[in-house]
Design a protein around this motif. Structure first.
Motif, PDB file in Angstrom:
ATOM      1  N   TYR A   5     -68.041 -22.104 -31.733  1.00 20.86           N
ATOM      2  CA  TYR A   5     -68.782 -21.119 -32.519  1.00 20.86           C
ATOM      3  C   TYR A   5     -70.261 -21.414 -32.696  1.00 20.86           C
ATOM      4  O   TYR A   5     -71.040 -20.531 -33.043  1.00 20.86           O
ATOM      5  N   LYS A   6     -70.684 -22.646 -32.500  1.00 19.61           N
ATOM      6  CA  LYS A   6     -72.045 -23.032 -32.870  1.00 19.61           C
ATOM      7  C   LYS A   6     -73.054 -22.578 -31.821  1.00 19.61           C
ATOM      8  O   LYS A   6     -72.923 -22.874 -30.635  1.00 19.61           O
ATOM      9  N   LEU A   7     -74.073 -21.855 -32.260  1.00 16.53           N
ATOM     10  CA  LEU A   7     -75.141 -21.412 -31.382  1.00 16.53           C
ATOM     11  C   LEU A   7     -76.195 -22.510 -31.268  1.00 16.53           C
ATOM     12  O   LEU A   7     -76.364 -23.327 -32.188  1.00 16.53           O
ATOM     13  N   PRO A   8     -76.924 -22.566 -30.159  1.00 17.12           N
ATOM     14  CA  PRO A   8     -77.945 -23.607 -29.990  1.00 17.12           C
ATOM     15  C   PRO A   8     -78.961 -23.581 -31.129  1.00 17.12           C
ATOM     16  O   PRO A   8     -79.455 -22.526 -31.532  1.00 17.12           O
ATOM     17  N   GLY A   9     -79.261 -24.749 -31.672  1.00 17.59           N
ATOM     18  CA  GLY A   9     -80.246 -24.863 -32.750  1.00 17.59           C
ATOM     19  C   GLY A   9     -79.736 -24.499 -34.120  1.00 17.59           C
ATOM     20  O   GLY A   9     -80.470 -24.615 -35.108  1.00 17.59           O
ATOM     21  N   GLU A  10     -78.496 -24.076 -34.223  1.00 13.21           N
ATOM     22  CA  GLU A  10     -77.932 -23.646 -35.500  1.00 13.21           C
ATOM     23  C   GLU A  10     -77.464 -24.866 -36.297  1.00 13.21           C
ATOM     24  O   GLU A  10     -76.850 -25.786 -35.746  1.00 13.21           O
ATOM     25  N   GLU A  11     -77.765 -24.896 -37.595  1.00 10.64           N
ATOM     26  CA  GLU A  11     -77.345 -26.013 -38.437  1.00 10.64           C
ATOM     27  C   GLU A  11     -75.844 -25.955 -38.686  1.00 10.64           C
ATOM     28  O   GLU A  11     -75.261 -24.884 -38.861  1.00 10.64           O
ATOM     29  N   SER A  12     -75.211 -27.109 -38.706  1.00 10.58           N
ATOM     30  CA  SER A  12     -73.796 -27.188 -39.042  1.00 10.58           C
ATOM     31  C   SER A  12     -73.650 -27.071 -40.555  1.00 10.58           C
ATOM     32  O   SER A  12     -74.101 -27.958 -41.287  1.00 10.58           O
ATOM     33  N   CYS A  13     -73.037 -25.992 -41.015  1.00 11.70           N
ATOM     34  CA  CYS A  13     -72.942 -25.770 -42.459  1.00 11.70           C
ATOM     35  C   CYS A  13     -71.523 -25.454 -42.905  1.00 11.70           C
ATOM     36  O   CYS A  13     -71.309 -25.013 -44.026  1.00 11.70           O
ATOM     37  N   LEU A  71     -63.965 -25.045 -32.834  1.00  9.22           N
ATOM     38  CA  LEU A  71     -64.809 -26.229 -32.793  1.00  9.22           C
ATOM     39  C   LEU A  71     -66.260 -25.797 -32.757  1.00  9.22           C
ATOM     40  O   LEU A  71     -66.582 -24.669 -32.374  1.00  9.22           O
ATOM     41  N   GLU A  72     -67.145 -26.729 -33.121  1.00  6.43           N
ATOM     42  CA  GLU A  72     -68.573 -26.438 -33.003  1.00  6.43           C
ATOM     43  C   GLU A  72     -68.976 -26.312 -31.538  1.00  6.43           C
ATOM     44  O   GLU A  72     -69.642 -25.366 -31.140  1.00  6.43           O
ATOM     45  N   ALA A  73     -68.593 -27.309 -30.729  1.00  9.50           N
ATOM     46  CA  ALA A  73     -69.030 -27.353 -29.340  1.00  9.50           C
ATOM     47  C   ALA A  73     -68.084 -28.234 -28.541  1.00  9.50           C
ATOM     48  O   ALA A  73     -67.296 -29.003 -29.092  1.00  9.50           O
ATOM     49  N   ALA A  74     -68.188 -28.140 -27.210  1.00  8.63           N
ATOM     50  CA  ALA A  74     -67.275 -28.857 -26.328  1.00  8.63           C
ATOM     51  C   ALA A  74     -67.581 -30.342 -26.240  1.00  8.63           C
ATOM     52  O   ALA A  74     -66.808 -31.097 -25.647  1.00  8.63           O
ATOM     53  N   HIS A  75     -68.706 -30.799 -26.801  1.00  9.08           N
ATOM     54  CA  HIS A  75     -69.022 -32.221 -26.698  1.00  9.08           C
ATOM     55  C   HIS A  75     -68.194 -33.080 -27.642  1.00  9.08           C
ATOM     56  O   HIS A  75     -68.314 -34.303 -27.621  1.00  9.08           O
ATOM     57  N   ASN A  76     -67.363 -32.466 -28.464  1.00  8.59           N
ATOM     58  CA  ASN A  76     -66.470 -33.210 -29.351  1.00  8.59           C
ATOM     59  C   ASN A  76     -65.207 -33.576 -28.563  1.00  8.59           C
ATOM     60  O   ASN A  76     -64.223 -32.838 -28.550  1.00  8.59           O
ATOM     61  N   VAL A  98     -62.514 -22.389 -22.320  1.00  3.76           N
ATOM     62  CA  VAL A  98     -62.982 -22.200 -23.687  1.00  3.76           C
ATOM     63  C   VAL A  98     -63.803 -20.915 -23.765  1.00  3.76           C
ATOM     64  O   VAL A  98     -64.251 -20.381 -22.743  1.00  3.76           O
ATOM     65  N   TYR A  99     -64.004 -20.448 -24.982  1.00  7.13           N
ATOM     66  CA  TYR A  99     -64.819 -19.264 -25.241  1.00  7.13           C
ATOM     67  C   TYR A  99     -65.977 -19.680 -26.141  1.00  7.13           C
ATOM     68  O   TYR A  99     -65.754 -20.118 -27.266  1.00  7.13           O
ATOM     69  N   ARG A 100     -67.188 -19.547 -25.648  1.00  7.62           N
ATOM     70  CA  ARG A 100     -68.375 -19.994 -26.381  1.00  7.62           C
ATOM     71  C   ARG A 100     -69.150 -18.801 -26.927  1.00  7.62           C
ATOM     72  O   ARG A 100     -69.431 -17.841 -26.201  1.00  7.62           O
ATOM     73  N   ALA A 101     -69.488 -18.853 -28.220  1.00  9.14           N
ATOM     74  CA  ALA A 101     -70.199 -17.756 -28.869  1.00  9.14           C
ATOM     75  C   ALA A 101     -71.554 -17.528 -28.214  1.00  9.14           C
ATOM     76  O   ALA A 101     -72.274 -18.480 -27.891  1.00  9.14           O
ATOM     77  N   VAL A 102     -71.886 -16.253 -28.017  1.00  7.24           N
ATOM     78  CA  VAL A 102     -73.177 -15.868 -27.440  1.00  7.24           C
ATOM     79  C   VAL A 102     -74.014 -15.110 -28.462  1.00  7.24           C
ATOM     80  O   VAL A 102     -75.192 -15.410 -28.677  1.00  7.24           O
ATOM     81  N   LEU A 125     -68.176 -20.234 -49.166  1.00  9.01           N
ATOM     82  CA  LEU A 125     -68.117 -21.693 -49.213  1.00  9.01           C
ATOM     83  C   LEU A 125     -68.301 -22.300 -47.830  1.00  9.01           C
ATOM     84  O   LEU A 125     -68.923 -23.360 -47.689  1.00  9.01           O
ATOM     85  N   ASN A 126     -67.790 -21.635 -46.808  1.00 12.43           N
ATOM     86  CA  ASN A 126     -67.854 -22.195 -45.457  1.00 12.43           C
ATOM     87  C   ASN A 126     -69.234 -22.055 -44.819  1.00 12.43           C
ATOM     88  O   ASN A 126     -69.398 -22.388 -43.639  1.00 12.43           O
ATOM     89  N   ARG A 127     -70.211 -21.573 -45.582  1.00 11.59           N
ATOM     90  CA  ARG A 127     -71.609 -21.545 -45.130  1.00 11.59           C
ATOM     91  C   ARG A 127     -72.501 -22.329 -46.095  1.00 11.59           C
ATOM     92  O   ARG A 127     -73.715 -22.219 -46.030  1.00 11.59           O
ATOM     93  N   SER A 128     -71.879 -23.109 -46.965  1.00 13.49           N
ATOM     94  CA  SER A 128     -72.614 -23.727 -48.077  1.00 13.49           C
ATOM     95  C   SER A 128     -72.865 -25.219 -47.914  1.00 13.49           C
ATOM     96  O   SER A 128     -73.415 -25.848 -48.815  1.00 13.49           O
ATOM     97  N   PHE A 129     -72.489 -25.790 -46.769  1.00  5.16           N
ATOM     98  CA  PHE A 129     -72.664 -27.226 -46.581  1.00  5.16           C
ATOM     99  C   PHE A 129     -73.940 -27.518 -45.802  1.00  5.16           C
ATOM    100  O   PHE A 129     -73.952 -28.285 -44.836  1.00  5.16           O
ATOM    101  N   THR A 130     -75.030 -26.886 -46.222  1.00  6.18           N
ATOM    102  CA  THR A 130     -76.330 -27.110 -45.600  1.00  6.18           C
ATOM    103  C   THR A 130     -77.014 -28.297 -46.269  1.00  6.18           C
ATOM    104  O   THR A 130     -76.716 -28.650 -47.416  1.00  6.18           O
ATOM    105  N   GLY A 131     -77.950 -28.877 -45.548  1.00 12.78           N
ATOM    106  CA  GLY A 131     -78.721 -29.958 -46.140  1.00 12.78           C
ATOM    107  C   GLY A 131     -79.448 -29.517 -47.387  1.00 12.78           C
ATOM    108  O   GLY A 131     -79.537 -30.266 -48.376  1.00 12.78           O
TER     109      GLY A 131
END
Length: 319
Positions: free
Chosen positions: A157-165, A128-133, A222-226, A69-75
């Motif tokens: 957790y969010k990688l560059p270019g990855e859709e928020s889902c 969080l997705e990213a530090a800009h929040n 913070v720890y950012r996913a690579v 479910l936590n990967r199912s909120f795609t456009g």
């Protein structure tokens, strides 16, 4: 650091969600409790809505029924024409999108807190997705200050270019709370109690913001996913080794080049061949075996977070 637009009005529509994964029991049972007794989620300026996100998976004590479910909120999923053969979680994602969203709309909930457990030794992890929040970063800082005896690591957790889902992406703002280690399908009193207290602190922070409190700028680690690291496999696709004892349970600790990461069934050690120190997280997470992932690599960063100004007073009513 660019930032998401800061809230300009009090946060009134807030949801606390458990059971996004049906075998992560702290959130499942807190959601069930609050659905029967929601008074604990009330604050003077708002009342948070409790939600059991995946009731079918929770009833079966499984992570999901058909898909995550936590990967199912795609456009794609949210806008596609419904079909009777759609996976259960895709149907449920559309229902939650209508309840909490619609995604990326002005009608969406102001804030969503999503509750999770992990089998990895993550302790208390704020996701969080990213530090800009900026709002969510201030919330994380508040939780750290409220719990100085309890390390609260922040994972981006969010990688560059990855859709928020994720489920959080439906709301205007949100955060995941990940507590571990806890086995799947097991309820531990210590983590249940900790999660309940952290939820209370989150709601208290929103109340402070709503009543006009300003929060100063700060710096935060913070720890950012690579990237993800997969288990070694045989030519037939079976596991060829396991997470090395020297790595097991050392989430957020430095992993240096040349350190062992896997103990091969043949007897030798497989070493980390990267050129720089990384910080593994979700080490040996049970839910990621189906994905083949042994752990995620992160980089440790220090980020500067601007001040969160007080809300402007509401205009006086016209006489």
């Amino acid at each position: 650091m660019c930032s998401l637009p800061l809230p300009q009005e009090p946060l009134r529509r807030v949801a606390v969600i458990g059971g996004t994964h049906g075998n992560e029991m702290s959130g499942v049972y807190l959601a069930r409790h609050w659905l029967q007794a929601p008074g604990e989620l009330r604050r003077p300026s708002f009342s948070a809505t409790p939600v059991l996100a995946n009731p079918a998976a929770a009833a079966a004590c499984r992570r999901y029924v058909d898909c995550d479910l936590n990967r199912s909120f795609t456009g794609t999923f949210l806008t596609a024409r419904p079909h009777p053969d759609d996976p259960y979680e895709v149907k449920r994602a559309r229902e939650l999108n209508q309840l909490l969203g619609p995604k990326a709309s002005s009608q969406a909930f102001d804030f969503v807190l999503d509750l999770h457990n992990t089998t990895a030794n993550m302790g208390t992890c704020l996701i969080l997705e990213a530090a800009h929040n900026v709002f969510a970063m201030h919330l994380c800082r508040h939780l750290q200050l409220q719990n100085p005896e309890l390390p609260c690591q922040v994972f981006l957790y969010k990688l560059p270019g990855e859709e928020s889902c994720s489920l959080n992406s439906v709301a205007k703002n949100g955060m995941g709370l990940e507590l571990g280690p806890q086995p799947q399908g097991v309820l531990r009193a210590d983590l249940f109690t900790r999660m309940r207290a952290l939820v209370s602190s989150v709601l208290d922070f929103i109340q402070l913001f709503n009543q006009g409190t300003a929060f100063p700028a700060f710096e935060m680690e913070v720890y950012r996913a690579v990237s993800s690291v997969h288990f070694p496999r045989t030519e037939a696709g079976d596991l060829a080794g396991i997470v090395h004892p020297q790595l097991q349970d050392r989430d957020f600790e430095p992993l240096r080049p040349g350190a062992p990461i896997f103990q091969m069934f043949s007897g030798e050690d497989k070493l980390y061949e990267g050129e720089s120190t990384v910080y593994p997280v979700f080490i040996n997470e049970a839910a990621y075996y189906e994905k083949g992932i042994a752990f995620f690599q992160t980089e440790k960063l220090m980020v500067s977070v601007p001040a969160l100004p007080a809300l402007a007073p509401a205009p006086a009513p016209t006489p």
